[in-house]
Design an enzyme around this catalytic site. Structure first.
Site: not given
Ligand code: IFM
Length: 467
Positions: A189, A373
């Site tokens: 990210e 994710e």
């Molecule tokens: O916890 C975070 C993760 O570290 C990165 N992506 C989003 C998740 C939820 O906010």
């Protein structure tokens, strides 16, 4: 091809398995080669921040600064995974999860002068070896936000030199861990690192200047581009990619101004990262939105950044509904009466499908995708030894259905990682927000498998039994 009679009996056997999670009989998720796993990140779970030579990271500094993290929480202990990793791998294996996405803490494995920290490296060697032993595929992210503080002290991602330091770090880790990693992701990210870290200050290191955000992004992407060939040379058999959080922007009306607002939102969240990676150029619209913020780009940088990828990791959580701000930008118009999570994020699975199909239509060279994710936070409590996370079960089912729709529309999606394996340190929100499919009692470090994890596990067992 199965004949009609066996297709009918196949469908019936799936119906008999029906529960609030199990995908329908025609879902692509039943294909054995669609990987289903869970993800975590070093600072969010490891703890042991001062052990075995680990150096401070920007998140140690940021979370120790009053007012930056809810309730003053820090990652000092987190889920104590540094000491409980064997138990945690056993839990992954017990659930039948097929893949585990983890990240390496840069300050744990490399000293300030660039020398390897053997004890830190050995931790990851043991962890990866154990995962291999259990037959769990490994997806390793090199940078999930825990920049060594000594690099931030020299300008962090605003300093071009950090990109070269990152390539050295990628070199060290890929030499040390070659053969035990199935997929390497350079960054997690970059939007959050650049925008939240340097643009609005909500994340470490807490700087807030629009020009900083675009320059930090450029150096992050350069770091990625410099690392990819290094990873290829040192560990040729593994996959190399990057993980990006992608935002779905919808327009509040059909008006051209609102449609433009939604477009600009997606430029700012998605094209800012994907265009350099997949087209070798920043989107021009970005600098119309943020005039005067063009980063310093040196000759050859864009070619370096656009190094071919084996996969793109997509992280997806919610959509943002937008209207024109009456000038050149956008403003958020939160829809009313919609389902939301503990984070206040709208539950909007169609956004995932629409983004995936949109990327396929926009980028001719889009690599295979993993959903690296997806998940949600809820205020889960253990009652009589159980956690009934009903909202999460429906959330996961609906988002996996959206992935299936994208696959059926021709998008090459190869797998999906639950965020997260267990409740953990949710950055500026500390420990209050629980994203895990496993509950963690932070006072005792007891792990309790939530109902969502039980159902994912049941599905995986059933799928395996069909081979
Ligand atoms: O916890 C975070 C993760 O570290 C990165 N992506 C989003 C998740 C939820 O906010």
């Amino acid at each position: 091809m199965a004949n009609d009679a066996s297709a009918v009996s196949d469908a019936r056997s799936h119906q008999s398995l029906a529960d609030p999670f199990t995908p329908p009989a025609d879902s692509s998720l039943w294909h054995q080669n669609f990987l289903l796993g869970a993800a975590t990140a070093s600072y969010q779970i490891e703890g042991a921040v001062a052990e075995d030579g680990r150096l401070p990271s920007i998140w140690d500094t940021f979370s120790a600064t009053p007012g930056k993290v809810l309730a003053g929480d820090t990652g000092a202990v987190a889920c104590d995974h540094y000491h409980r990793w064997q138990e945690d791998v056993d839990m992954l294996a017990g659930l039948g999860l097929e893949a585990y996405r983890l990240s390496i803490a840069w300050p744990r494995v490399m000293g300030a002068s660039g020398v390897p920290n053997r004890k830190g490296i050995d931790f990851y060697k043991r962890l990866l070896a154990r995962l291999k032993e259990k037959g769990i595929a490994t997806s390793v992210t090199l940078y999930h936000w825990d920049l060594p503080q000594h690099l931030e002290d020299r300008g962090g991602w605003l300093n071009r030199d950090t990109a070269y330091r990152f390539a050295d770090y990628a070199d060290l880790m890929s030499r040390e861990l070659a053969g035990s990693v199935d997929a390497w992701a350079t960054l997690n990210e970059p939007w959050c690192s650049a925008y939240l870290g340097y643009g609005n200050g909500h994340h470490a290191p807490g700087l807030a200047d629009g020009r900083f955000a675009t320059q930090a992004m450029h150096h992050l992407l350069l770091a990625h581009g410099l690392a990819v060939p290094v990873l290829r040379a040192n560990d040729p058999a593994s996959q190399k990619g990057i993980v990006a959080n992608m935002g779905r922007g919808t327009a509040n009306s059909d008006s051209a101004a609102d449609q433009r607002a939604a477009h600009l939102f997606e430029v700012q969240h998605n094209a800012w990262i994907l265009d350099p990676l997949l087209k070798g150029a920043y989107p021009r619209d970005l600098f119309e939105l943020w005039p005067g913020t063009e980063p310093l780009v040196l000759d050859g940088d864009m070619q370096t950044i656009a190094a071919p990828l084996d996969f793109l990791g997509v992280n997806y959580y919610f959509r943002t509904n937008l209207a024109s701000d009456g000038a050149h930008g956008f403003k958020e118009v939160p829809p009313e009466g919609v389902e939301r999570t503990q984070m206040g994020w709208e539950v909007y699975p169609d956004g995932l499908r629409d983004l995936l199909i949109g990327f396929r239509n926009t980028y001719a060279n889009l690599p295979p995708i993993y959903i690296t994710e997806n998940g949600m936070a809820s205020d889960d409590k253990v009652t009589d030894g159980q956690v009934d996370d009903t909202q999460r079960i429906a959330f996961l089912k609906r988002h996996l259905a959206a992935v299936d729709q994208a696959i059926k529309a021709g998008v090459d999606v190869r797998g999906y990682f639950l965020w997260s394996l267990m409740d953990n340190f949710e950055w500026a929100f500390g420990y209050e927000r629980r994203f895990g499919v496993v509950h963690v009692d932070y006072a005792t470090q007891k792990r309790t498998i939530k109902r969502s994890a039980e159902l994912v596990s049941k599905f995986l067992r059933e799928r395996k039994a069909r081979v």
